[in-house]
Design a protein around this motif. Structure first.
Motif, short mmCIF file in Angstrom:
data_model
loop_
_atom_site.label_atom_id
_atom_site.label_comp_id
_atom_site.label_asym_id
_atom_site.label_seq_id
_atom_site.Cartn_x
_atom_site.Cartn_y
_atom_site.Cartn_z
N HIS A 8 0.86 -1.19 0.00
CA HIS A 8 0.00 0.00 0.00
C HIS A 8 0.89 1.24 0.00
N ARG A 9 0.54 2.21 -0.83
CA ARG A 9 1.24 3.50 -0.82
C ARG A 9 0.22 4.61 -0.74
N PHE A 10 0.51 5.59 0.10
CA PHE A 10 -0.33 6.78 0.19
C PHE A 10 0.50 7.97 -0.26
N PHE A 11 -0.05 8.75 -1.16
CA PHE A 11 0.58 10.00 -1.60
C PHE A 11 -0.31 11.12 -1.11
N GLY A 12 0.23 11.99 -0.27
CA GLY A 12 -0.54 13.10 0.27
C GLY A 12 -0.78 14.19 -0.75
N ARG A 13 -1.61 15.11 -0.37
CA ARG A 13 -1.91 16.26 -1.23
C ARG A 13 -0.62 16.98 -1.62
N GLN A 14 -0.48 17.28 -2.91
CA GLN A 14 0.75 17.90 -3.42
C GLN A 14 0.44 19.29 -3.96
N THR A 15 1.23 20.23 -3.56
CA THR A 15 1.08 21.59 -4.07
C THR A 15 1.62 21.67 -5.49
N GLN A 16 0.92 22.41 -6.34
CA GLN A 16 1.40 22.64 -7.70
C GLN A 16 1.33 24.13 -7.99
N PHE A 17 2.25 24.60 -8.77
CA PHE A 17 2.31 26.01 -9.13
C PHE A 17 2.05 26.16 -10.61
N PHE A 18 1.41 27.25 -11.01
CA PHE A 18 1.12 27.50 -12.41
C PHE A 18 0.97 29.00 -12.63
N LEU A 19 1.03 29.39 -13.88
CA LEU A 19 0.85 30.79 -14.26
C LEU A 19 -0.55 30.98 -14.80
N ASP A 20 -1.21 32.06 -14.39
CA ASP A 20 -2.53 32.35 -14.95
C ASP A 20 -2.38 33.13 -16.25
N GLU A 21 -3.49 33.57 -16.82
CA GLU A 21 -3.44 34.27 -18.11
C GLU A 21 -2.69 35.59 -18.05
N ASN A 22 -2.48 36.15 -16.86
CA ASN A 22 -1.71 37.39 -16.68
C ASN A 22 -0.28 37.11 -16.26
N ASP A 23 0.17 35.86 -16.39
CA ASP A 23 1.51 35.43 -15.99
C ASP A 23 1.80 35.65 -14.52
N GLU A 24 0.78 35.56 -13.68
CA GLU A 24 0.97 35.64 -12.24
C GLU A 24 1.09 34.21 -11.70
N LEU A 25 2.02 34.03 -10.77
CA LEU A 25 2.24 32.73 -10.17
C LEU A 25 1.12 32.43 -9.17
N LEU A 26 0.43 31.32 -9.39
CA LEU A 26 -0.65 30.91 -8.50
C LEU A 26 -0.35 29.52 -7.96
N GLU A 27 -1.04 29.18 -6.89
CA GLU A 27 -0.81 27.91 -6.21
C GLU A 27 -2.09 27.10 -6.19
N GLY A 28 -2.00 25.82 -6.52
CA GLY A 28 -3.13 24.90 -6.46
C GLY A 28 -2.66 23.62 -5.81
N PHE A 29 -3.41 22.54 -6.00
CA PHE A 29 -2.97 21.27 -5.43
C PHE A 29 -3.53 20.10 -6.22
N ILE A 30 -2.88 18.97 -6.05
CA ILE A 30 -3.34 17.68 -6.53
C ILE A 30 -3.73 16.90 -5.28
N GLY A 31 -4.93 16.35 -5.25
CA GLY A 31 -5.42 15.64 -4.08
C GLY A 31 -4.61 14.39 -3.76
N GLY A 32 -4.67 13.94 -2.53
CA GLY A 32 -3.98 12.72 -2.11
C GLY A 32 -4.68 11.48 -2.66
N TYR A 33 -3.96 10.37 -2.71
CA TYR A 33 -4.54 9.14 -3.23
C TYR A 33 -3.79 7.93 -2.69
N HIS A 34 -4.40 6.75 -2.84
CA HIS A 34 -3.85 5.49 -2.36
C HIS A 34 -3.63 4.54 -3.54
#
Length: 131
Positions: free
Chosen positions: A38-64
């Protein structure tokens, strides 16, 4: 401070992962061994640029992920026959937040993380040189 200069974005973000393995002989027939991983991967932060090239932060949910297999050794432990299931929970996509849909996702706010459930069989021979 953990924040990047001029932003509210964190410089370091933890990613949690846990791995559990269980190996045991089949109680009714001990030459067969069962392996559960069994492996658990916790929620992971991801960074991306919006349409104005501003750095924003989101996430990928955890999974098993869960893999299960059985193996039987015979002929003096020189031959092993095994079978199993990879991704037994059939966890293929997880939810995301904060980013636009990527090239490897089939639905909005989903991230592909693993192939579909699969089954396998294995026949392994051990050859010894000498006595």
């Amino acid at each position: 401070s953990n924040a990047l200069p001029g932003t509210a974005t964190q410089r370091f973000t933890p990613v949690w992962e846990a791995r559990n393995n269980l190996n045991f002989p089949l109680p009714v027939f001990s030459p067969i061994r069962i392996d559960v991983m069994h492996r658990f991967f916790g929620r992971q932060t991801q960074f991306f640029l919006d349409e104005n090239d501003e750095l924003l932060e989101g996430f990928i949910g955890g999974y098993h992920l869960l893999n299960i297999s059985a193996q039987y050794r015979f002929a003096g432990d020189r031959v092993t026959l095994g079978a199993g299931i990879k991704n037994a929970l059939n966890q293929t996509q997880v939810g995301t937040a904060g980013s636009t849909q990527g090239a490897h996702s089939s639905a909005g706010n989903q991230q592909l993380v693993q192939r579909d459930r699969s089954y396998f069989i294995r026949l392994q021979f051990r050859v010894q040189n000498g006595t």
